[in-house]
Design an enzyme around this catalytic site. Structure first.
Site, PDB file in Angstrom:
ATOM      1  N   GLY A 124     -15.195   3.333   4.056  1.00 53.17           N
ATOM      2  CA  GLY A 124     -13.993   4.062   3.665  1.00 53.17           C
ATOM      3  C   GLY A 124     -13.356   3.585   2.383  1.00 53.17           C
ATOM      4  N   GLN A 125     -14.114   2.846   1.543  1.00 56.44           N
ATOM      5  CA  GLN A 125     -13.526   2.411   0.272  1.00 56.44           C
ATOM      6  C   GLN A 125     -13.271   3.620  -0.613  1.00 56.44           C
ATOM      7  OE1 GLN A 125     -15.761  -0.560  -1.959  1.00 56.44           O
ATOM      8  NE2 GLN A 125     -14.091  -0.802  -3.454  1.00 56.44           N
TER       9      GLN A 125
ATOM     10  N   ASN B 109     -12.845  -3.255   2.557  1.00 55.65           N
ATOM     11  CA  ASN B 109     -13.726  -2.108   2.772  1.00 55.65           C
ATOM     12  C   ASN B 109     -14.726  -2.063   1.625  1.00 55.65           C
ATOM     13  OD1 ASN B 109     -12.419  -1.155   5.107  1.00 55.65           O
ATOM     14  ND2 ASN B 109     -10.866  -0.103   3.874  1.00 55.65           N
TER      15      ASN B 109
ATOM     16  N   ASP C 231       0.843  -1.191   0.000  1.00 56.08           N
ATOM     17  CA  ASP C 231       0.000   0.000   0.000  1.00 56.08           C
ATOM     18  C   ASP C 231       0.887   1.253   0.000  1.00 56.08           C
ATOM     19  OD1 ASP C 231      -3.210   0.516   0.960  1.00 56.08           O
ATOM     20  OD2 ASP C 231      -1.808   2.200   1.127  1.00 56.08           O
TER      21      ASP C 231
ATOM     22  N   HIS D 168     -10.167  -5.099  -3.410  1.00 58.37           N
ATOM     23  CA  HIS D 168      -8.834  -5.359  -2.861  1.00 58.37           C
ATOM     24  C   HIS D 168      -8.966  -5.785  -1.409  1.00 58.37           C
ATOM     25  CE1 HIS D 168      -9.823  -1.081  -2.509  1.00 58.37           C
ATOM     26  NE2 HIS D 168      -9.208  -1.108  -1.334  1.00 58.37           N
ATOM     27  N   LEU D 169      -8.096  -6.704  -1.038  1.00 56.59           N
ATOM     28  CA  LEU D 169      -8.057  -7.226   0.330  1.00 56.59           C
ATOM     29  C   LEU D 169      -6.824  -6.643   1.002  1.00 56.59           C
ATOM     30  CD1 LEU D 169      -9.282  -9.229   2.388  1.00 56.59           C
ATOM     31  CD2 LEU D 169      -7.855 -11.013   1.352  1.00 56.59           C
TER      32      LEU D 169
HETATM   33  P1  5GP Z   1      -9.646   1.475   0.335  1.00 61.18           P
HETATM   34  O1  5GP Z   1      -9.693   2.767   1.105  1.00 61.18           O
HETATM   35  O2  5GP Z   1     -10.339   1.613  -1.004  1.00 61.18           O
HETATM   36  O3  5GP Z   1     -10.099   0.264   1.086  1.00 61.18           O
HETATM   37  O4  5GP Z   1      -8.123   1.193   0.063  1.00 61.18           O
HETATM   38  C1  5GP Z   1      -7.426   1.744  -1.000  1.00 61.18           C
HETATM   39  C2  5GP Z   1      -5.976   1.672  -0.646  1.00 61.18           C
HETATM   40  O5  5GP Z   1      -5.214   1.881  -1.819  1.00 61.18           O
HETATM   41  C3  5GP Z   1      -5.546   2.745   0.354  1.00 61.18           C
HETATM   42  O6  5GP Z   1      -5.016   2.111   1.515  1.00 61.18           O
HETATM   43  C4  5GP Z   1      -4.511   3.553  -0.404  1.00 61.18           C
HETATM   44  O7  5GP Z   1      -3.440   3.967   0.399  1.00 61.18           O
HETATM   45  C5  5GP Z   1      -4.068   2.603  -1.499  1.00 61.18           C
HETATM   46  N1  5GP Z   1      -3.616   3.245  -2.715  1.00 61.18           N
HETATM   47  C6  5GP Z   1      -4.250   4.270  -3.357  1.00 61.18           C
HETATM   48  N2  5GP Z   1      -3.565   4.596  -4.471  1.00 61.18           N
HETATM   49  C7  5GP Z   1      -2.484   3.763  -4.524  1.00 61.18           C
HETATM   50  C8  5GP Z   1      -1.418   3.614  -5.454  1.00 61.18           C
HETATM   51  O8  5GP Z   1      -1.311   4.327  -6.459  1.00 61.18           O
HETATM   52  N3  5GP Z   1      -0.499   2.656  -5.193  1.00 61.18           N
HETATM   53  C9  5GP Z   1      -0.590   1.845  -4.086  1.00 61.18           C
HETATM   54  N4  5GP Z   1       0.372   0.936  -3.928  1.00 61.18           N
HETATM   55  N5  5GP Z   1      -1.602   1.955  -3.203  1.00 61.18           N
HETATM   56  C10 5GP Z   1      -2.533   2.900  -3.417  1.00 61.18           C
END
Ligand code: 5GP
Ligand code: ZN
Length: 114
Positions: free
Chosen positions: A93-94, A87, A30, A100-101
């Site tokens: 908070g998605q 999420n 992440d 994604h897991l």
């Molecule tokens: P969500 O909030 O949708 O459950 O998680 C999305 C995750 O993707 C977040 O933890 C965020 O830090 C990560 N993320 C967003 N953009 C990028 C990216 O460009 N590269 C990587 N490696 N992670 C990302």
């Protein structure tokens, strides 16, 4: 999906280091880690949210968990423990709408989660 961030990462259009990959899933760190281990396990195929998972995707979801298990073992957190999180949508908070897991470990986790 042509303008989906995780489709671009999974397809190699945006280069990132995969800590695990197979025919169905990729895993990478992440960008904004919330724990010493914070890896995302992502299906290569676009699925927007957990709500969009279909019965025929059951094996894929199982493979995502097997990939998470492998990521945790490789990072040395299998025995001390780790957390996996999907999420789903706004209240959870998605922010990236490609399934994604989250695999989080390397520190004590709180319960209930925030
Ligand atoms: P969500 O909030 O949708 O459950 O998680 C999305 C995750 O993707 C977040 O933890 C965020 O830090 C990560 N993320 C967003 N953009 C990028 C990216 O460009 N590269 C990587 N490696 N992670 C990302
Ligand atoms: Zn996508």
């Amino acid at each position: 999906m042509s303008d989906c961030l995780f489709c671009k990462i999974a397809g190699g259009e945006i280069p990132v280091e995969f800590v695990y990959e197979d025919d169905d899933v990729v895993a990478f760190r992440d960008i904004n880690p919330q724990a010493p281990l914070h890896t995302l396990v992502v299906p290569r195929r676009h699925i927007a949210t957990l709500n969009d998972v279909q019965p025929e995707d059951a094996e894929l979801i199982g493979r995502m968990y097997l990939a998470a298990q492998r990521v945790a073992a490789d990072a040395g957190v299998a025995e001390p423990g780790y957390r996996t999180v999907f999420n789903c949508n706004a209240q959870a908070g998605q922010t990236v709408f490609h399934l994604h897991l989250h695999v989080l470990g390397g520190r004590a986790m709180q319960w209930p989660p925030g």
